[in-house]
Design an enzyme around this catalytic site. Sequence first.
Site: not given
Length: 284
Positions: A103, A138, A170, A200, A221
């Site tokens: 597994r 992410k 950002k 960004e 973006d």
Amino acid sequence: MSLLPLPAIMLEPLVRSALLEDLGRAGDVTSEATVAKYHHATTVLAARQPGVVAGLDLVSLAFRLIDQNIKIDVNRADGSKVAQGEIIASVTGPTRAILTAERTALNFLCHLSGIATATASIVAAVCEHRAKITCTRKTTPGLRAIEKYAVRAGGGTNHRFGLDDAVLIKDNHIAAAGGIRSAIKRARQSVGHLVKIEVEVDTLVQLEEALSLVPDAVLLDNMSLDELRQAVAMVASRAITEASGRITPATAPAIAATGIDLISVGWLTHSAPILDIGLDYYAP
């Protein structure tokens, strides 16, 4: 294609931790209770759906950390496309040990092959254009290096591995710094000459302001296709252009056609479905 496999010194702690989680306090009580101690078996890792393979180094470690006598023969290396039913590798050795590691090995293999398969689908979607597909930060905590490896196995490229790779300014950084100009100036004064700066932007007005300070890259973006085309023309190869924002294999070709350099896709590492792979048992 060079996948730059990760060294065992990086992989072993991940695999060992996963095995310890599964073994718990008493080990594999089922296999020990039902399988004779000296029983040996040959099993195969078989694809139950078509896709791209990634994670075989972790599979090998999972089996061998349980028992060094397990032998693994790879038929389809990482980065290979496999058809439904195709054998990826054979696993031979003590049956108890194989079943104990099964597994954990499959969890790594199915997850990473799923990322590689998803990446390959979107890479194929933009193959007629120069745009490259790249991942983001992410990622699953603790699994970033291997998830980004799986992106490479699928034909994609890697964005930052961590916050120390480069400056990526950002929207929240811009707000805290008091604007794009201030944020870029502060960054340039703070970091060394080898550290790249990306900013960004959400609008063409922001882009124009950012370009006046000569960043290395601009992250466009959630822009429309028309805005992306205008942005690429404005940049005129003075910086790397990157598009982001809920991009899928269906929407990627039109985005790539705008002339963008990079398309960043977060869901490749945080939401890609597994590739269904099973361990099929054959009695010796």
